[in-house]
Design a protein around this motif. Structure first.
Motif, short mmCIF file in Angstrom:
data_model
loop_
_atom_site.label_atom_id
_atom_site.label_comp_id
_atom_site.label_asym_id
_atom_site.label_seq_id
_atom_site.Cartn_x
_atom_site.Cartn_y
_atom_site.Cartn_z
N GLY A 70 -7.57 -0.27 0.87
CA GLY A 70 -7.45 -1.56 1.13
C GLY A 70 -9.79 -2.41 0.30
N ARG A 71 -9.19 -1.38 -0.47
CA ARG A 71 -10.37 -2.01 -1.69
C ARG A 71 -10.10 -3.09 -2.23
NH1 ARG A 71 -14.29 2.97 -1.93
NH2 ARG A 71 -15.19 3.07 0.28
N ALA A 72 -8.75 -3.04 -3.05
CA ALA A 72 -8.15 -3.45 -4.10
C ALA A 72 -7.16 -3.53 -3.70
CB ALA A 72 -8.17 -2.72 -5.29
N ALA A 73 -6.84 -5.26 -4.44
CA ALA A 73 -5.06 -5.52 -4.07
C ALA A 73 -4.26 -4.62 -5.08
CB ALA A 73 -4.70 -7.06 -4.47
N THR A 74 -3.34 -3.98 -3.46
CA THR A 74 -2.25 -3.60 -4.65
C THR A 74 -1.03 -4.32 -5.78
OG1 THR A 74 -2.08 -2.17 -2.76
CG2 THR A 74 0.05 -2.08 -3.99
N PRO A 75 -1.07 -3.94 -6.61
CA PRO A 75 -0.46 -5.00 -7.73
C PRO A 75 0.82 -4.63 -7.19
CG PRO A 75 -1.13 -2.31 -9.18
CD PRO A 75 -1.69 -2.02 -7.55
N PRO A 76 1.84 -5.96 -7.40
CA PRO A 76 3.11 -5.57 -7.00
C PRO A 76 4.10 -5.01 -7.44
CG PRO A 76 2.32 -8.36 -8.09
CD PRO A 76 1.36 -6.81 -8.40
N ASP A 77 4.19 -4.39 -8.44
CA ASP A 77 5.20 -2.86 -8.56
C ASP A 77 5.26 -2.38 -7.89
OD1 ASP A 77 2.91 -2.56 -10.16
OD2 ASP A 77 4.00 -1.59 -11.81
N TYR A 78 4.03 -1.73 -7.19
CA TYR A 78 2.62 -0.63 -6.71
C TYR A 78 3.49 -0.92 -4.95
CZ TYR A 78 2.32 2.56 -10.08
OH TYR A 78 1.88 3.02 -11.90
N ASP A 79 3.96 -2.33 -4.59
CA ASP A 79 3.38 -2.66 -3.01
C ASP A 79 4.84 -3.10 -2.39
OD1 ASP A 79 2.28 -3.90 -0.66
OD2 ASP A 79 2.76 -6.35 -1.78
N THR A 80 5.10 -1.70 -2.68
CA THR A 80 6.65 -1.28 -1.77
C THR A 80 6.65 -0.88 -0.22
OG1 THR A 80 6.07 1.11 -2.29
CG2 THR A 80 7.32 -0.10 -3.79
N GLU A 81 7.76 -0.74 0.65
CA GLU A 81 8.08 0.23 1.56
C GLU A 81 6.68 1.26 1.98
OE1 GLU A 81 8.03 0.78 5.70
OE2 GLU A 81 8.71 -1.29 4.09
N MET A 82 7.05 2.01 0.70
CA MET A 82 6.50 3.26 0.83
C MET A 82 4.96 3.16 0.81
SD MET A 82 7.25 6.77 0.86
CE MET A 82 8.83 6.72 0.92
N MET A 83 4.67 2.12 0.00
CA MET A 83 3.62 2.32 0.13
C MET A 83 2.46 1.72 1.95
SD MET A 83 0.36 2.33 -0.69
CE MET A 83 -0.07 2.41 -3.03
N ARG A 84 3.50 0.34 2.25
CA ARG A 84 3.03 0.68 3.55
C ARG A 84 3.40 1.72 4.51
NH1 ARG A 84 5.00 -4.15 0.29
NH2 ARG A 84 7.42 -3.84 0.95
N ARG A 85 4.06 2.28 4.44
CA ARG A 85 4.60 3.57 5.14
C ARG A 85 3.36 4.19 5.27
NH1 ARG A 85 10.01 6.23 4.75
NH2 ARG A 85 9.16 7.91 5.55
N LEU A 86 2.64 4.38 3.53
CA LEU A 86 1.42 6.31 2.87
C LEU A 86 0.10 5.31 4.38
CD1 LEU A 86 1.05 8.48 1.88
CD2 LEU A 86 -0.28 6.86 -0.08
#
Length: 96
Positions: A70-86
Motif C-alpha cells: 500500500g505504499r503506492a497506488a496499484t495501476p488499474p491494469d494490475y488492480d485485479t481480484e487477484m491483487m486483492r486476494r494477495l
C-alpha cells in the motif's frame, strides 16, 4: 520457501512453473509474499485466475511490493481480484 516441493506435487507444468517463479523472485520479501500465497492457492486457481497471477509475477519486484503493502497506488491494469486476494492473504487482522 519451505514446503514448495510438497505443494507442487500433482500440479501441471504451468502451475509448477508459476509456483517456482513466485517463490524465487530475487528479493526475500517478494519470495515470502508471492511464494506463500502461491503455495496456499496454486492448486485451486482457475485458468483465468492463473492468468492474472502470472501477470502479477511478471511485474518488477519493487513495484509489486509497493502495491501489495500500500505504499503506492496499484495501476488499474494490475488492480485485479487477484491483487486483492494477495493483499487479503497477508492482511494482519486489526492492522490499518
Amino acid at each position: 520457501m519451505t514446503g514448495t516441493s510438497q505443494t507442487n506435487e500433482g500440479l501441471d507444468p504451468r502451475r509448477r512453473r508459476a509456483l517456482y517463479r513466485a517463490s524465487h523472485r530475487g528479493t526475500k520479501e517478494m519470495d515470502f509474499i508471492l511464494g506463500r500465497f502461491a503455495e496456499a492457492e496454486m492448486a485451486t486457481l482457475s485458468e483465468a485466475e492463473l492468468d492474472l497471477f502470472e501477470r502479477l509475477i511478471d511485474a518488477p519486484d519493487t513495484d509489486l511490493y509497493e502495491w501489495v503493502v500500500g505504499r503506492a497506488a496499484t495501476p488499474p491494469d494490475y488492480d485485479t481480484e487477484m491483487m486483492r486476494r494477495l493483499r487479503a492473504f497477508h492482511a494482519v487482522p486489526g492492522a490499518r
